[in-house]
Design an enzyme around this catalytic site. Structure first.
Site, PDB file in Angstrom:
ATOM      1  N   ASN A  11       0.785  -1.254   0.014  1.00 35.26           N
ATOM      2  CA  ASN A  11      -0.121  -0.016  -0.009  1.00 35.26           C
ATOM      3  C   ASN A  11       0.918   1.106   0.032  1.00 35.26           C
ATOM      4  OD1 ASN A  11      -2.785  -1.199   0.359  1.00 35.26           O
ATOM      5  ND2 ASN A  11      -2.304  -1.309   2.501  1.00 35.26           N
ATOM      6  N   ASN A 186      -2.298 -10.055  17.695  1.00 38.68           N
ATOM      7  CA  ASN A 186      -2.118  -9.244  18.810  1.00 38.68           C
ATOM      8  C   ASN A 186      -3.433  -9.302  19.958  1.00 38.68           C
ATOM      9  OD1 ASN A 186      -4.482  -7.725  17.915  1.00 38.68           O
ATOM     10  ND2 ASN A 186      -2.913  -5.972  17.377  1.00 38.68           N
ATOM     11  N   GLY A 220       2.093  -6.459  23.323  1.00 37.91           N
ATOM     12  CA  GLY A 220       2.750  -5.103  23.600  1.00 37.91           C
ATOM     13  C   GLY A 220       3.896  -5.212  24.555  1.00 37.91           C
ATOM     14  N   GLY A 250       4.452  -4.648  15.247  1.00 34.23           N
ATOM     15  CA  GLY A 250       3.696  -6.023  14.722  1.00 34.23           C
ATOM     16  C   GLY A 250       4.467  -6.465  13.611  1.00 34.23           C
ATOM     17  N   ASP A 251       4.753  -5.726  12.449  1.00 33.54           N
ATOM     18  CA  ASP A 251       5.394  -6.381  11.049  1.00 33.54           C
ATOM     19  C   ASP A 251       6.840  -6.692  11.654  1.00 33.54           C
ATOM     20  OD1 ASP A 251       3.101  -5.830  10.103  1.00 33.54           O
ATOM     21  OD2 ASP A 251       3.487  -3.798   9.210  1.00 33.54           O
TER      22      ASP A 251
HETATM   23  P1  ADP Z   1       0.719  -4.842  17.200  1.00 36.56           P
HETATM   24  O1  ADP Z   1       1.606  -3.650  17.041  1.00 36.56           O
HETATM   25  O2  ADP Z   1       0.343  -5.753  16.138  1.00 36.56           O
HETATM   26  O3  ADP Z   1      -0.727  -4.522  18.017  1.00 36.56           O
HETATM   27  P2  ADP Z   1       1.929  -5.229  19.849  1.00 36.56           P
HETATM   28  O4  ADP Z   1       1.459  -4.045  20.370  1.00 36.56           O
HETATM   29  O5  ADP Z   1       1.593  -6.433  20.655  1.00 36.56           O
HETATM   30  O6  ADP Z   1       1.447  -5.567  18.424  1.00 36.56           O
HETATM   31  O7  ADP Z   1       3.545  -5.327  19.816  1.00 36.56           O
HETATM   32  C1  ADP Z   1       4.168  -6.421  18.884  1.00 36.56           C
HETATM   33  C2  ADP Z   1       5.432  -6.368  19.685  1.00 36.56           C
HETATM   34  O8  ADP Z   1       6.378  -5.258  19.894  1.00 36.56           O
HETATM   35  C3  ADP Z   1       5.468  -6.880  21.220  1.00 36.56           C
HETATM   36  O9  ADP Z   1       5.609  -8.445  21.246  1.00 36.56           O
HETATM   37  C4  ADP Z   1       6.649  -6.415  21.724  1.00 36.56           C
HETATM   38  O10 ADP Z   1       7.952  -7.151  21.621  1.00 36.56           O
HETATM   39  C5  ADP Z   1       6.862  -5.106  21.024  1.00 36.56           C
HETATM   40  N1  ADP Z   1       6.156  -4.047  21.800  1.00 36.56           N
HETATM   41  C6  ADP Z   1       5.214  -3.419  21.571  1.00 36.56           C
HETATM   42  N2  ADP Z   1       4.987  -2.365  22.536  1.00 36.56           N
HETATM   43  C7  ADP Z   1       5.950  -2.336  23.265  1.00 36.56           C
HETATM   44  C8  ADP Z   1       6.404  -1.485  24.527  1.00 36.56           C
HETATM   45  N3  ADP Z   1       5.746  -0.433  24.719  1.00 36.56           N
HETATM   46  N4  ADP Z   1       7.695  -1.802  24.884  1.00 36.56           N
HETATM   47  C9  ADP Z   1       8.469  -2.832  24.646  1.00 36.56           C
HETATM   48  N5  ADP Z   1       8.003  -3.667  23.460  1.00 36.56           N
HETATM   49  C10 ADP Z   1       6.722  -3.311  22.943  1.00 36.56           C
END
Ligand code: ADP
Length: 298
Positions: A11, A186, A220, A250-251
């Site tokens: 995209n 997620n 997260g 996430g990517d």
């Molecule tokens: P998405 O962005 O797809 O919603 P997540 O928020 O679960 O996925 O984040 C994906 C990965 O990024 C997590 O498993 C973690 O390793 C990292 N991550 C995301 N937010 C944080 C944070 N605030 N501190 C440390 N690592 C983070």
């Protein structure tokens, strides 16, 4: 190393920063529109190629015969991704995401799938053409579900492994879920795709047994939990970092997980690589952050 094939969306992200997001019917004035190359598929392909090296990652998908499409393809190629199987669709325009962002980090996003919406069995055939046993195929849900179903059949037939990042969330049929090797979601996607809240290893184990595939749920700042279909489960905590932008985390996670699996890592080690990459990504601005140094994920 086996190849990594990313089957999915490309995209153009058109981003407009505004002082505050408009309500329905309201008009706001913003800054200059910025165009970024995006799409979950392309972002994951770039994340994987930066870790695996040039020539290890093939992208399969579609762009339009337009300026956005030419940029999307050229940019992927410059990142070391093989784009020979990215078709220039003769009739559909490139996929576009319209993104309004405010200063507080809130956003509104609307996506026109364009050529991504035309992805079908013929694209699956291109993906399957050079697949070898042990290759890792990665997909997301920004392309039509019938193509994902066909991809799961083709991947299995070739003896390759399929990692599905079920984002944006959609219900997957039970047989499609069971044909996956690894499902990555997620917390909010887990509720739609797995029909359950997954907050810890025991939840993940129950979900993986029901789904019939390995399940990885990113949490997260809490890292990720995982389980295989036999119920072996665990949690990988995230390092404490100074998070400045969670877009692209996430990517980055999925790209690194795929590279680790292709290199022969176990599920727990591949999840650890994903967590390291995701957590490194949130310390940088943008959907295509630089990957962590190789030593960090060894
Ligand atoms: P998405 O962005 O797809 O919603 P997540 O928020 O679960 O996925 O984040 C994906 C990965 O990024 C997590 O498993 C973690 O390793 C990292 N991550 C995301 N937010 C944080 C944070 N605030 N501190 C440390 N690592 C983070």
């Amino acid at each position: 190393m086996p190849d990594i094939v990313v089957f999915g969306s490309l995209n153009a992200d058109l981003v407009l920063t505004v002082p505050s997001l408009p309500a329905a019917g309201q008009t706001v004035l913003g800054g200059r529109v910025q165009t970024h190359n995006g799409g979950k598929g392309a972002n994951q392909a770039v994340a994987a190629a930066r870790l695996a090296g040039a020539g290890q990652v093939r992208m399969v998908g579609r762009v339009g015969d337009d300026e956005y499409g030419r940029h999307l393809r050229a940019d992927l190629a410059a990142a070391g991704v093989d784009v020979a199987a990215v078709l220039v669709d003769p009739t559909e325009p490139s996929g576009i995401a319209l993104i309004l962002a405010d200063a507080a980090g809130q956003n509104m996003i609307a996506v026109s799938p364009g050529a991504n919406g035309a992805v079908d069995d013929s694209d699956v055939a291109r993906a399957a053409a050079d697949l070898r046993a042990g290759d890792v195929v990665v997909c997301q849900l920004e392309v039509p579900l019938p193509a994902v179903r066909a991809l799961s059949t083709a991947t299995r037939a070739a003896g390759a492994r399929l990692v599905c990042n079920a984002a944006p969330a959609a219900m997957l049929d039970a047989d499609v879920l069971a044909a996956l090797d690894v499902l990555v979601v997620n917390e909010t996607e887990a509720q739609v795709v797995l029909g359950a809240v997954v907050a810890g290893p025991a939840d993940a184990a129950a979900a993986a047994c029901r789904a019939g595939c390995a399940v990885v749920v990113t949490l997260g700042a809490e890292g990720a939990v995982y389980a295989d279909p036999d119920g072996r489960s665990g949690q990988c905590p995230a390092p404490i970092v100074d998070a400045v932008d969670t877009v692209g985390a996430g990517d980055a996670f999925v790209g690194a997980l795929a590279v680790a699996l292709a290199a022969g890592a176990s599920l727990p080690d591949a999840v650890a690589a994903g967590v390291t990459a995701g957590s490194y990504a949130v310390t940088q601005v943008g959907a295509r952050p630089a990957p962590p140094p190789a030593a960090a994920i060894a």
